[in-house]
Write a protein that holds these residues in place. Structure first.
Motif, short mmCIF file in Angstrom:
data_model
loop_
_atom_site.label_atom_id
_atom_site.label_comp_id
_atom_site.label_asym_id
_atom_site.label_seq_id
_atom_site.Cartn_x
_atom_site.Cartn_y
_atom_site.Cartn_z
N SER A 31 -4.65 -31.86 -4.15
CA SER A 31 -5.00 -32.23 -5.51
C SER A 31 -5.67 -31.05 -6.18
O SER A 31 -6.45 -30.32 -5.54
CB SER A 31 -5.95 -33.44 -5.53
N HIS A 32 -5.42 -30.84 -7.47
CA HIS A 32 -6.08 -29.76 -8.18
C HIS A 32 -7.51 -30.14 -8.56
O HIS A 32 -8.28 -29.30 -9.01
CB HIS A 32 -5.30 -29.37 -9.44
N LYS A 34 -11.11 -31.32 -7.19
CA LYS A 34 -11.89 -31.33 -5.96
C LYS A 34 -12.40 -32.72 -5.62
O LYS A 34 -12.35 -33.15 -4.46
CB LYS A 34 -13.07 -30.36 -6.09
N GLU A 35 -12.88 -33.46 -6.64
CA GLU A 35 -13.45 -34.78 -6.38
C GLU A 35 -12.38 -35.75 -5.86
O GLU A 35 -12.65 -36.61 -5.02
CB GLU A 35 -14.12 -35.35 -7.62
N GLN A 36 -11.16 -35.61 -6.34
CA GLN A 36 -10.08 -36.48 -5.86
C GLN A 36 -9.73 -36.13 -4.42
O GLN A 36 -9.53 -37.02 -3.58
CB GLN A 36 -8.84 -36.34 -6.75
N ALA A 37 -9.64 -34.84 -4.11
CA ALA A 37 -9.35 -34.41 -2.74
C ALA A 37 -10.42 -34.90 -1.78
O ALA A 37 -10.11 -35.35 -0.66
CB ALA A 37 -9.24 -32.88 -2.69
N GLU A 38 -11.67 -34.84 -2.19
CA GLU A 38 -12.77 -35.30 -1.33
C GLU A 38 -12.70 -36.81 -1.12
O GLU A 38 -13.00 -37.31 -0.02
CB GLU A 38 -14.11 -34.90 -1.94
N SER A 64 -7.38 -27.06 -1.71
CA SER A 64 -6.96 -25.70 -1.38
C SER A 64 -5.46 -25.69 -1.12
O SER A 64 -4.99 -26.25 -0.12
CB SER A 64 -7.71 -25.18 -0.15
N LEU A 65 -4.73 -25.06 -2.00
CA LEU A 65 -3.28 -24.99 -1.82
C LEU A 65 -2.92 -24.19 -0.57
O LEU A 65 -1.98 -24.52 0.16
CB LEU A 65 -2.64 -24.37 -3.06
N SER A 66 -3.69 -23.17 -0.31
CA SER A 66 -3.47 -22.35 0.89
C SER A 66 -3.64 -23.18 2.16
O SER A 66 -2.82 -23.11 3.08
CB SER A 66 -4.44 -21.17 0.90
N LYS A 82 6.50 -30.38 -16.27
CA LYS A 82 6.01 -29.27 -17.08
C LYS A 82 5.14 -28.31 -16.29
O LYS A 82 4.95 -27.16 -16.69
CB LYS A 82 5.24 -29.79 -18.30
N SER A 83 4.59 -28.79 -15.16
CA SER A 83 3.69 -27.97 -14.34
C SER A 83 4.40 -27.33 -13.15
O SER A 83 3.79 -26.51 -12.45
CB SER A 83 2.52 -28.82 -13.83
N MET A 84 5.63 -27.70 -12.90
CA MET A 84 6.32 -27.29 -11.68
C MET A 84 6.38 -25.77 -11.52
O MET A 84 6.02 -25.23 -10.46
CB MET A 84 7.73 -27.86 -11.64
N ARG A 85 6.78 -25.06 -12.55
CA ARG A 85 6.96 -23.61 -12.42
C ARG A 85 5.63 -22.91 -12.11
O ARG A 85 5.56 -22.02 -11.26
CB ARG A 85 7.59 -23.04 -13.69
N GLU A 86 4.57 -23.33 -12.79
CA GLU A 86 3.25 -22.73 -12.55
C GLU A 86 2.79 -22.97 -11.12
O GLU A 86 2.26 -22.06 -10.47
CB GLU A 86 2.25 -23.33 -13.53
N VAL A 87 2.99 -24.18 -10.62
CA VAL A 87 2.60 -24.49 -9.24
C VAL A 87 3.42 -23.68 -8.25
O VAL A 87 2.89 -23.16 -7.25
CB VAL A 87 2.75 -26.00 -8.97
N LEU A 88 4.70 -23.54 -8.51
CA LEU A 88 5.57 -22.77 -7.61
C LEU A 88 5.16 -21.30 -7.56
O LEU A 88 5.25 -20.67 -6.49
CB LEU A 88 7.03 -22.89 -8.05
N LYS A 89 4.74 -20.75 -8.67
CA LYS A 89 4.29 -19.36 -8.67
C LYS A 89 3.09 -19.19 -7.74
O LYS A 89 2.97 -18.19 -7.03
CB LYS A 89 3.91 -18.93 -10.10
#
Length: 349
Positions: A31-32, A34-38, A64-66, A82-89
């Motif tokens: 998740s982008h 932090k509070e949702q990921a936690e 953390s995407l890494s 609409k966010s796909m390309r940015e995330v793929l980069k």
């Protein structure tokens, strides 16, 4: 145990993570926020998107995407179109070895009109992707998270990759078919959201089942016309990712596109509707993209055009319906048959 990265922790990404975990996979759900990921990691819940649902322990939350990608054999992309390309980069800069790319995104990229598999192939070098697979079909995340019987399709130009994805997701409540028609599966999954907006508008206006049946049926004709012009197989559109997805999205209160259309039909303005929804309504931008694309490649899509006018030109929904009903007389089959036999249709991929 297979390790899978799931990128996108909305309702659909979370539900598909649960399917993978139920099948014995170790899932890193990114998740982008932090509070949702936690919340996912510590409480095993995702209350905003799937209230009341307990997420299996095999799903780990991370911002953390890494970390999500590290050690994974495949990546499942479930982010807004609409966010796909940015995330793929971002993903491209983190990859250390080739992955199987699967996406469950039902949308078209704005401006470019590209399908999601095309965007993936443009942004991820061939040496870093084993194959690209799309997962689509009539599937509400809310019902999948409750493990209710659901059937979807996975499509890829690589039949072995489609079978690999099928094996990852297939279980007692989540039945998965393979399909070689990636164009048709992606177009059907994206454009059904437009018709769902129309079905919601119709219901919001107080019209009944007759109107909705007409919208679904003629909407399918429009989707088929555009899809076959782009190279899809016409039979795909009478399957799970065509008629199946249309039925579930146009008739259920789970559908955010139906709910958005319903509010529009009741007189709410688009900005107000989108603010009220609090989640991405893919059908809005898909309508814009599909309308522009239909004009570019000369495909008649009167329902899409009417919904475009309601969304972006301020036309009153009732006026749009009246204009659709007053169009010139036509033969039901002739226009569709003509489009299917069009020698200028795109080459099937």
């Amino acid at each position: 145990m297979k390790q899978i990265a799931v990128v996108g922790a909305g309702s659909w990404g979370t539900a598909l993570s649960m399917v993978l975990a139920d099948n014995g996979c170790s899932v890193n759900l990114w998740s982008h926020r932090k509070e949702q990921a936690e919340e996912i990691q510590e409480k095993h819940t995702n209350a905003k998107y799937l209230p009341g649902i307990s997420i299996p322990g095999g799903v780990s939350g991370t911002d953390s995407l890494s970390k999500a990608l590290d050690g994974s054999e495949a990546v499942l992309l479930v982010v807004p179109a609409k966010s796909m390309r940015e995330v793929l980069k971002r993903i491209r800069g983190l990859l250390k070895h080739p992955l199987l790319f699967i996406h469950g995104v039902k949308g078209i990229e704005p401006v470019t009109f590209k399908r999601m598999s095309e965007v993936i192939c443009e942004e991820i070098p061939e040496e870093l992707r084993r194959a690209v697979v799309v997962l689509s079909g009539p599937s509400h995340a809310e019902e999948v998270s409750l493990r209710h019987p659901t059937t979807v399709a996975v499509a890829s130009k690589d039949s072995e990759a489609a079978k690999e994805a099928q094996n990852l997701f297939f279980n007692r409540y989540f039945r998965v078919y393979t399909n070689e028609d990636i164009v048709g599966v992606e177009i059907g999954g994206a454009l059904k959201n437009i018709i769902a907006l129309g079905a919601g508008i119709s219901d919001g206006l107080g019209y009944g089942d007759n109107a909705k049946a007409a919208l679904i049926t003629r909407g399918l004709a429009e989707i088929t016309r555009l899809g076959t012009k782009l190279g899809a197989h016409p039979l795909t559109f009478i399957g799970l990712t065509g008629m199946g997805d249309l039925i579930v999205t146009c008739t259920s209160v789970h559908s955010r596109n139906w709910r958005a259309g319903n509010l529009l039909g009741k007189g709410r303005k688009l900005e107000n509707v989108l603010s009220h929804m609090g989640m991405v309504v893919e059908g809005v931008r898909t309508t814009e993209a599909a309308f522009a694309l239909s004009k570019k490649i000369n495909v008649e899509m009167p329902i899409t055009e009417a919904i475009y006018q309601v969304l972006f030109e301020g036309k009153h929904p009732k006026d749009a319906v009246d204009e659709l009903m007053g169009r010139e007389k036509k033969d039901e089959i002739a226009a569709l048959t003509e489009s299917l036999s069009d020698k200028n249709s795109g080459k099937r991929q």
